[in-house]
Design a protein around this motif. Structure first.
Motif, mmCIF file in Angstrom:
data_model
loop_
_atom_site.group_PDB
_atom_site.id
_atom_site.type_symbol
_atom_site.label_atom_id
_atom_site.label_comp_id
_atom_site.label_asym_id
_atom_site.label_seq_id
_atom_site.Cartn_x
_atom_site.Cartn_y
_atom_site.Cartn_z
ATOM 1 N N ALA A 93 -8.019 -6.977 -3.607
ATOM 2 C CA ALA A 93 -8.735 -5.746 -3.254
ATOM 3 C C ALA A 93 -7.779 -4.569 -3.139
ATOM 4 N N LEU A 94 -6.580 -4.809 -2.597
ATOM 5 C CA LEU A 94 -5.615 -3.712 -2.489
ATOM 6 C C LEU A 94 -5.192 -3.223 -3.868
ATOM 7 N N ASP A 96 -6.929 -3.407 -6.565
ATOM 8 C CA ASP A 96 -8.088 -2.704 -7.111
ATOM 9 C C ASP A 96 -8.209 -1.299 -6.520
ATOM 10 N N ASP A 97 -7.969 -1.168 -5.217
ATOM 11 C CA ASP A 97 -8.065 0.141 -4.560
ATOM 12 C C ASP A 97 -7.123 1.161 -5.179
ATOM 13 N N HIS A 98 -5.977 0.691 -5.648
ATOM 14 C CA HIS A 98 -4.979 1.585 -6.230
ATOM 15 C C HIS A 98 -5.028 1.622 -7.758
ATOM 16 N N SER A 132 0.823 -1.206 0.000
ATOM 17 C CA SER A 132 0.000 0.000 0.000
ATOM 18 C C SER A 132 0.859 1.258 0.000
ATOM 19 N N ARG A 179 0.765 3.895 -3.065
ATOM 20 C CA ARG A 179 0.399 5.287 -2.784
ATOM 21 C C ARG A 179 1.476 6.227 -3.306
#
Length: 254
Positions: A160-161, A163-165, A130, A134
Protein backbone atom coordinates in the motif's frame (compact mmCIF):
# COMPACT_ATOMS: atom_id res chain seq x y z
CA UNK A 1 6.34 -20.61 -30.44
CA UNK A 2 2.87 -19.05 -30.24
CA UNK A 3 1.47 -18.38 -26.78
CA UNK A 4 -2.16 -19.10 -26.07
CA UNK A 5 -3.38 -16.18 -23.97
CA UNK A 6 -6.25 -16.31 -21.56
CA UNK A 7 -7.13 -12.66 -22.23
CA UNK A 8 -5.96 -11.78 -25.75
CA UNK A 9 -7.96 -8.52 -25.94
CA UNK A 10 -5.94 -5.40 -26.78
CA UNK A 11 -4.26 -3.59 -23.90
CA UNK A 12 -1.41 -1.21 -23.26
CA UNK A 13 2.02 -1.82 -24.80
CA UNK A 14 4.42 -4.47 -23.55
CA UNK A 15 8.00 -3.28 -24.04
CA UNK A 16 10.97 -5.65 -24.01
CA UNK A 17 14.63 -4.81 -23.46
CA UNK A 18 17.83 -5.80 -21.73
CA UNK A 19 20.07 -4.71 -18.90
CA UNK A 20 22.65 -2.90 -21.00
CA UNK A 21 23.03 -2.80 -24.76
CA UNK A 22 25.91 -5.16 -25.43
CA UNK A 23 25.17 -7.30 -28.51
CA UNK A 24 26.63 -10.82 -28.80
CA UNK A 25 28.59 -11.25 -32.01
CA UNK A 26 26.62 -14.28 -33.16
CA UNK A 27 23.35 -12.33 -33.20
CA UNK A 28 24.59 -8.90 -34.29
CA UNK A 29 23.19 -9.53 -37.79
CA UNK A 30 19.66 -9.14 -36.36
CA UNK A 31 20.28 -5.43 -35.77
CA UNK A 32 20.64 -2.48 -38.11
CA UNK A 33 23.95 -0.75 -38.64
CA UNK A 34 24.85 2.18 -36.43
CA UNK A 35 27.67 4.29 -35.06
CA UNK A 36 27.53 2.61 -31.65
CA UNK A 37 26.29 -0.53 -29.95
CA UNK A 38 23.48 1.53 -28.41
CA UNK A 39 22.31 2.72 -31.83
CA UNK A 40 22.31 -0.85 -33.14
CA UNK A 41 20.51 -2.12 -30.04
CA UNK A 42 17.86 0.61 -30.36
CA UNK A 43 17.08 -0.51 -33.91
CA UNK A 44 15.23 -3.51 -32.43
CA UNK A 45 14.39 -2.75 -28.80
CA UNK A 46 12.36 0.19 -27.42
CA UNK A 47 13.77 0.18 -23.86
CA UNK A 48 17.01 -0.48 -22.02
CA UNK A 49 18.08 -0.57 -18.39
CA UNK A 50 21.25 1.30 -17.39
CA UNK A 51 22.86 -0.71 -14.57
CA UNK A 52 26.26 0.98 -14.57
CA UNK A 53 24.74 4.00 -12.79
CA UNK A 54 24.39 1.76 -9.72
CA UNK A 55 28.17 1.44 -9.44
CA UNK A 56 29.44 4.81 -10.60
CA UNK A 57 28.03 8.22 -11.54
CA UNK A 58 27.76 9.25 -15.17
CA UNK A 59 28.28 12.79 -16.38
CA UNK A 60 25.29 14.78 -17.64
CA UNK A 61 26.98 14.93 -21.05
CA UNK A 62 27.10 11.13 -21.15
CA UNK A 63 23.36 10.85 -20.58
CA UNK A 64 22.76 13.55 -23.19
CA UNK A 65 24.91 11.68 -25.73
CA UNK A 66 23.00 8.45 -25.11
CA UNK A 67 19.68 10.25 -25.54
CA UNK A 68 20.80 11.77 -28.82
CA UNK A 69 21.75 8.39 -30.27
CA UNK A 70 18.35 6.65 -29.95
CA UNK A 71 14.99 7.09 -31.73
CA UNK A 72 12.34 9.42 -30.37
CA UNK A 73 10.20 6.70 -28.80
CA UNK A 74 13.08 4.92 -27.09
CA UNK A 75 13.17 4.97 -23.27
CA UNK A 76 15.87 4.39 -20.65
CA UNK A 77 15.41 2.94 -17.19
CA UNK A 78 18.20 4.18 -14.92
CA UNK A 79 19.25 2.28 -11.82
CA UNK A 80 19.72 4.41 -8.71
CA UNK A 81 23.20 4.43 -7.17
CA UNK A 82 24.17 1.94 -4.49
CA UNK A 83 25.19 4.96 -2.42
CA UNK A 84 21.44 5.60 -2.00
CA UNK A 85 20.09 2.06 -1.69
CA UNK A 86 22.92 0.14 -0.01
CA UNK A 87 25.17 2.67 1.73
CA UNK A 88 22.65 5.26 2.94
CA UNK A 89 19.91 2.58 3.05
CA UNK A 90 17.39 5.28 2.00
CA UNK A 91 18.18 7.52 5.01
CA UNK A 92 19.29 11.13 4.51
CA UNK A 93 19.58 10.50 0.79
CA UNK A 94 18.25 13.82 -0.53
CA UNK A 95 21.68 15.23 -1.54
CA UNK A 96 22.53 11.98 -3.30
CA UNK A 97 19.18 12.05 -5.08
CA UNK A 98 19.80 15.61 -6.25
CA UNK A 99 23.13 14.70 -7.84
CA UNK A 100 21.81 11.54 -9.48
CA UNK A 101 18.58 13.07 -10.79
CA UNK A 102 20.34 16.16 -12.15
CA UNK A 103 22.60 13.98 -14.29
CA UNK A 104 19.90 11.51 -15.39
CA UNK A 105 17.58 14.38 -16.36
CA UNK A 106 19.90 15.00 -19.33
CA UNK A 107 18.22 12.01 -20.97
CA UNK A 108 15.32 14.39 -21.50
CA UNK A 109 12.12 12.73 -22.66
CA UNK A 110 14.05 9.49 -23.22
CA UNK A 111 14.13 9.01 -19.44
CA UNK A 112 11.31 6.53 -18.96
CA UNK A 113 11.90 5.04 -15.52
CA UNK A 114 14.03 4.92 -12.40
CA UNK A 115 14.93 1.58 -10.82
CA UNK A 116 15.59 1.20 -7.10
CA UNK A 117 17.03 -2.18 -6.12
CA UNK A 118 17.25 -2.68 -2.36
CA UNK A 119 19.76 -4.93 -0.58
CA UNK A 120 18.43 -8.25 0.78
CA UNK A 121 19.30 -7.08 4.30
CA UNK A 122 17.12 -3.95 4.14
CA UNK A 123 13.89 -4.69 6.00
CA UNK A 124 10.77 -2.63 5.43
CA UNK A 125 10.48 0.41 7.67
CA UNK A 126 7.43 2.48 6.83
CA UNK A 127 8.78 5.74 8.18
CA UNK A 128 12.10 5.49 6.34
CA UNK A 129 10.52 4.32 3.10
CA UNK A 130 7.82 6.99 3.15
CA UNK A 131 10.33 9.76 3.84
CA UNK A 132 12.54 8.58 0.98
CA UNK A 133 9.71 8.24 -1.53
CA UNK A 134 8.32 11.66 -0.57
CA UNK A 135 11.76 13.17 -1.15
CA UNK A 136 11.99 11.37 -4.49
CA UNK A 137 8.53 12.47 -5.58
CA UNK A 138 9.28 16.10 -4.71
CA UNK A 139 12.13 15.90 -7.18
CA UNK A 140 10.84 13.69 -9.98
CA UNK A 141 7.56 12.56 -11.53
CA UNK A 142 9.32 9.84 -13.57
CA UNK A 143 7.96 6.33 -13.13
CA UNK A 144 9.77 4.33 -10.46
CA UNK A 145 10.17 0.58 -10.02
CA UNK A 146 11.41 -0.81 -6.72
CA UNK A 147 12.97 -4.26 -6.36
CA UNK A 148 12.96 -5.08 -2.62
CA UNK A 149 14.59 -8.33 -1.57
CA UNK A 150 13.77 -8.66 2.14
CA UNK A 151 10.63 -10.69 3.01
CA UNK A 152 9.15 -7.83 5.06
CA UNK A 153 8.44 -5.84 1.88
CA UNK A 154 5.94 -8.42 0.62
CA UNK A 155 2.86 -7.70 2.71
CA UNK A 156 -0.19 -5.49 2.35
CA UNK A 157 1.24 -2.59 4.35
CA UNK A 158 4.40 -2.26 2.25
CA UNK A 159 2.42 -2.79 -0.95
CA UNK A 160 0.00 0.00 0.00
CA UNK A 161 2.85 2.40 0.74
CA UNK A 162 4.41 1.75 -2.66
CA UNK A 163 1.03 2.29 -4.27
CA UNK A 164 0.51 5.56 -2.37
CA UNK A 165 3.72 6.92 -3.87
CA UNK A 166 3.10 5.55 -7.36
CA UNK A 167 5.94 3.03 -7.09
CA UNK A 168 5.68 -0.26 -8.99
CA UNK A 169 7.17 -3.29 -7.23
CA UNK A 170 9.37 -5.31 -9.57
CA UNK A 171 8.40 -8.86 -10.48
CA UNK A 172 11.74 -10.65 -10.24
CA UNK A 173 13.00 -14.04 -11.36
CA UNK A 174 14.38 -15.95 -9.58
CA UNK A 175 12.11 -14.86 -6.72
CA UNK A 176 14.02 -14.61 -3.44
CA UNK A 177 10.84 -14.70 -1.37
CA UNK A 178 7.24 -15.76 -1.94
CA UNK A 179 5.39 -13.21 -4.06
CA UNK A 180 8.52 -11.56 -5.46
CA UNK A 181 7.78 -13.00 -8.90
CA UNK A 182 4.52 -11.01 -9.15
CA UNK A 183 4.14 -7.26 -9.82
CA UNK A 184 2.99 -5.21 -6.85
CA UNK A 185 2.65 -1.68 -5.56
CA UNK A 186 1.22 0.78 -8.08
CA UNK A 187 -0.33 -0.99 -11.04
CA UNK A 188 -0.44 1.80 -13.62
CA UNK A 189 2.58 0.01 -15.05
CA UNK A 190 4.43 -3.24 -14.37
CA UNK A 191 8.13 -4.04 -14.45
CA UNK A 192 9.68 -7.49 -14.77
CA UNK A 193 13.39 -8.19 -14.18
CA UNK A 194 14.39 -11.72 -15.15
CA UNK A 195 17.94 -12.57 -14.11
CA UNK A 196 18.30 -16.11 -15.46
CA UNK A 197 17.44 -19.60 -14.18
CA UNK A 198 18.72 -21.88 -12.81
CA UNK A 199 21.95 -19.88 -12.60
CA UNK A 200 21.36 -16.18 -12.10
CA UNK A 201 22.84 -13.94 -14.82
CA UNK A 202 24.20 -16.96 -16.76
CA UNK A 203 21.29 -19.21 -17.73
CA UNK A 204 19.06 -18.83 -20.77
CA UNK A 205 15.30 -19.05 -20.49
CA UNK A 206 13.46 -21.68 -22.48
CA UNK A 207 10.34 -21.10 -24.57
CA UNK A 208 7.80 -22.35 -22.00
CA UNK A 209 9.20 -19.95 -19.40
CA UNK A 210 9.13 -17.05 -21.84
CA UNK A 211 5.61 -17.93 -22.92
CA UNK A 212 4.41 -17.74 -19.31
CA UNK A 213 6.07 -14.33 -19.01
CA UNK A 214 4.34 -13.09 -22.16
CA UNK A 215 0.98 -14.24 -20.79
CA UNK A 216 1.57 -12.46 -17.46
CA UNK A 217 2.75 -9.25 -19.14
CA UNK A 218 -0.19 -9.14 -21.56
CA UNK A 219 -2.55 -9.68 -18.64
CA UNK A 220 -0.91 -6.86 -16.63
CA UNK A 221 -1.00 -4.59 -19.68
CA UNK A 222 -4.78 -4.47 -19.42
CA UNK A 223 -4.23 -2.07 -16.50
CA UNK A 224 -1.19 -0.19 -17.80
CA UNK A 225 2.04 -0.39 -19.73
CA UNK A 226 4.33 -3.35 -18.98
CA UNK A 227 8.12 -3.45 -19.23
CA UNK A 228 10.23 -6.61 -19.35
CA UNK A 229 13.98 -6.46 -18.76
CA UNK A 230 16.24 -9.46 -19.35
CA UNK A 231 19.30 -9.42 -17.08
CA UNK A 232 20.82 -12.82 -17.93
CA UNK A 233 23.68 -11.08 -19.65
CA UNK A 234 26.78 -12.93 -18.40
CA UNK A 235 26.82 -15.44 -21.27
CA UNK A 236 24.96 -13.23 -23.74
CA UNK A 237 21.52 -14.86 -23.34
CA UNK A 238 19.57 -11.66 -22.62
CA UNK A 239 19.47 -10.42 -26.21
CA UNK A 240 18.28 -13.66 -27.88
CA UNK A 241 15.74 -14.20 -25.09
CA UNK A 242 14.47 -10.65 -25.57
CA UNK A 243 14.14 -11.22 -29.32
CA UNK A 244 12.18 -14.41 -28.60
CA UNK A 245 9.84 -12.46 -26.34
CA UNK A 246 9.28 -9.85 -29.04
CA UNK A 247 8.38 -12.56 -31.55
CA UNK A 248 5.95 -14.15 -29.10
CA UNK A 249 4.30 -10.80 -28.42
CA UNK A 250 3.95 -10.14 -32.13
CA UNK A 251 2.16 -13.49 -32.55
CA UNK A 252 -0.01 -12.74 -29.53
CA UNK A 253 -1.10 -9.40 -31.01
CA UNK A 254 -1.61 -10.73 -34.53
Amino acid sequence: MACELRHPRPGHPVAVGCAGWSLPTDIAHAFAAGDSALQRYASRFPIVEINSSFYRPHQPATYARWAASVPHGFRFSVKMPQAISHDARLRGAAPLLDTFLHAAAHLGDRLGALLLQLPPSLAYDGRTASAFFRALRRRSAVRVACEPRHPSWFDDKADALLDDHGIARVAADPARVAGADQPGGARHWSYWRWHGQPRMYYSAYQQPQLCSLVAAAVEAAQAGEAWIILDNTAHGHAVPNALQLQSMLEHANA
